[in-house]
Scaffold this motif. Sequence first.
Motif, PDB file in Angstrom:
ATOM      1  N   SER A 100       0.891  -1.321  -0.132  1.00  0.00           N
ATOM      2  CA  SER A 100      -0.010   0.025   0.100  1.00  0.00           C
ATOM      3  C   SER A 100       0.892   1.183   0.096  1.00  0.00           C
ATOM      4  CB  SER A 100      -0.829  -0.051   1.261  1.00  0.00           C
ATOM      5  OG  SER A 100      -0.181  -0.083   2.413  1.00  0.00           O
ATOM      6  N   MET A 131       0.970   4.031  -3.092  1.00  0.00           N
ATOM      7  CA  MET A 131       0.649   5.433  -2.740  1.00  0.00           C
ATOM      8  C   MET A 131       1.577   6.532  -3.209  1.00  0.00           C
ATOM      9  SD  MET A 131      -1.281   7.947  -1.257  1.00  0.00           S
ATOM     10  CE  MET A 131      -2.353   6.840   0.053  1.00  0.00           C
ATOM     11  N   LYS A 168       1.154   6.697  -6.789  1.00  0.00           N
ATOM     12  CA  LYS A 168       0.126   7.355  -7.305  1.00  0.00           C
ATOM     13  C   LYS A 168       0.614   8.925  -7.114  1.00  0.00           C
ATOM     14  CE  LYS A 168      -4.477   8.576  -5.870  1.00  0.00           C
ATOM     15  NZ  LYS A 168      -5.698   8.420  -4.942  1.00  0.00           N
TER      16      LYS A 168
END
Length: 304
Positions: free
Chosen positions: A32, A36, A39
């Motif tokens: 995760s 992130m 992104k």
Amino acid sequence: MALKIEMLRCFAAVARTGKLSEAAHQLNRTPSAVSMMLKQLEEHLGEPLFKTDRKNRLTALGSFVLEQAERELYQFDQTIHAIESFANARHGRVRVAAVPSVAATVLPRAITKFINNFPGVEIELRDMDSTTILHELSRSRLDIGIASADLSSGALHCEELLSDRFGLICAANHPLIKEEPNLTWDMIAQYKFIANNLSRLVTDPAFQRLHAEALLSVHNITSLLAMVRADLGVTILPEMTLKTVENNDFAFLTLPDSPPPRRIHMLRNADSPASPAARELEKQIFETISEMQTENQFRRISRQ
């Protein structure tokens, strides 16, 4: 938001593996957290870096970013490695100058041990007289100087390394040998005296007259000892100088009134900190001196 090196590292890991989970494992992060960071990078650039969510096919922008990122990551990692290596004395360069007696007796042993521990450090060694060493230090051309000198200036950091007694050097069969230990300046004055740069450090007035009247002056230790070996005269030198040659040809006699010894110091510029490699070499030199003291090779050694 500014681009960060870790964003590029994260993207490159995902692009190489094609999977978030494998990249996360390499980076020691959670999937995760990696997702992130990707992104954030894509939002900053305004375009996607991967053609699909599976992360196994790059867009044209992704291919360009990967090429640039790998180049910059390599340069960054090399720079960090160089900085850390320098800080840990694994790399670097140390410029050393020492008086010949120390260069020939102490430094071979000290440098051998240093190189075994720090094989990536480059060492430049020169032997010089004390005056030249002080001059080179003042011009920042040396990292370490080992010399004997009057150090009234505060421009140099100084630690006493060892002291070395003066004695009369003569040929092994010289008549003065029979006069020890009752040698006097008058006895010495009956023979030709060879002056040198170190003998002038003996301040006894009776000797200073003998030094001033010398008809032969030799400043190179090798040449000086050759003159003594040829029985062209006697001279005065610190005891360590005989350790640089095959000394069976010479005798070392105690001087009248036991003049103060020559003091040899470890020197460096006071206004610039020593590099980690230079500090490690200084430490090794002091340790070597202590070992040689234990072996009774030197008389008096101190560390402040």
